[in-house]
Design a protein around this motif. Sequence first.
Motif, mmCIF file in Angstrom:
data_model
loop_
_atom_site.group_PDB
_atom_site.id
_atom_site.type_symbol
_atom_site.label_atom_id
_atom_site.label_comp_id
_atom_site.label_asym_id
_atom_site.label_seq_id
_atom_site.Cartn_x
_atom_site.Cartn_y
_atom_site.Cartn_z
ATOM 1 N N TYR A 124 61.418 51.506 35.346
ATOM 2 C CA TYR A 124 61.226 50.083 34.974
ATOM 3 C C TYR A 124 62.854 49.947 35.714
ATOM 4 O O TYR A 124 62.759 48.950 36.476
ATOM 5 N N ALA A 125 63.085 50.098 35.195
ATOM 6 C CA ALA A 125 65.087 49.751 35.424
ATOM 7 C C ALA A 125 65.184 49.928 36.999
ATOM 8 O O ALA A 125 65.098 48.769 37.798
ATOM 9 N N LYS A 126 64.433 50.589 37.345
ATOM 10 C CA LYS A 126 64.716 51.211 39.191
ATOM 11 C C LYS A 126 63.666 49.414 39.594
ATOM 12 O O LYS A 126 64.086 49.037 40.856
ATOM 13 N N ARG A 127 62.569 49.787 39.292
ATOM 14 C CA ARG A 127 61.959 48.689 39.664
ATOM 15 C C ARG A 127 61.942 46.707 39.333
ATOM 16 O O ARG A 127 62.474 46.337 40.730
ATOM 17 N N HIS A 128 62.721 46.884 38.503
ATOM 18 C CA HIS A 128 63.420 45.660 38.634
ATOM 19 C C HIS A 128 65.139 45.328 37.940
ATOM 20 O O HIS A 128 65.322 44.249 37.962
ATOM 21 N N GLY A 129 65.650 45.883 38.646
ATOM 22 C CA GLY A 129 66.401 46.315 39.037
ATOM 23 C C GLY A 129 67.666 46.051 37.877
ATOM 24 O O GLY A 129 68.664 45.267 37.742
ATOM 25 N N VAL A 130 67.219 46.933 36.515
ATOM 26 C CA VAL A 130 68.144 46.770 35.890
ATOM 27 C C VAL A 130 69.146 47.567 35.306
ATOM 28 O O VAL A 130 67.966 48.771 35.475
ATOM 29 N N ALA A 135 66.767 48.684 29.996
ATOM 30 C CA ALA A 135 64.788 49.151 30.068
ATOM 31 C C ALA A 135 64.947 49.234 28.994
ATOM 32 O O ALA A 135 63.694 49.081 28.572
ATOM 33 N N VAL A 140 59.023 44.334 26.261
ATOM 34 C CA VAL A 140 58.295 44.722 27.667
ATOM 35 C C VAL A 140 57.689 43.611 27.147
ATOM 36 O O VAL A 140 56.477 44.042 26.107
#
Length: 212
Positions: A124-130, A135, A140
């Motif tokens: 999730y962090a990789k997909r949303h840049g956090v 994350a 969520v």
Amino acid sequence: MRFYLEITLLPNPEVGLNFLWSKVFQQLHLGFVEMLDADKRGAIGVGFPKHSADGKRLGLGDKCRLFAEDETTLERFAAPQRLARLSDYVHCTGIRPVPDKLLGYAVYRRVQPKTNPERLARRYAKRHGVDLATALNMTVELRAAGGNPAYPLSFRYCDMLKPSVALPFIRLQSLSGGQTFCLWISKTATADPVVGSFSAYGLSSVATIPEF
């Protein structure tokens, strides 16, 4: 696998066995990564002669063995030098030939639970840049099927139940992202040897390690 060396961990009341496994295996992992070939295949396999996943007896014991097809590979790996900073807590033997009389063979394989909340949060962090901490702790928000706003769903990755894996593990730090994770290790006994390559953790899903 015709040659090996044995590493014995020497815990004491101040430095526990689990802590030592983390420190020792982190250094071994660095070495395994350095010696991968262009196809990310390793020539050194690791075995745990005291591995136990039987009921309440769960652990790796205090020993591991590094195996290779030739002495040169283990000499290049230079385990004593890699573990020099831990010399008060680790004993390395010299390189020895694998004995003729064996108990059998075993496959030591990494097991990765699909529902590990840290893995899901990392994606999730990789997909949303956090970052990972964000994350893990952020709420969520999801929508029910069809996008019906009457049925909002929300959760936090840090509140998800961690998977229960009845296997011994070593806690390591990722070389790429720096996050901590568990390296769960399974053992499957087999009567016959299987030749193959090993991962950056010295493990394999098919290649065997001699047991003695």
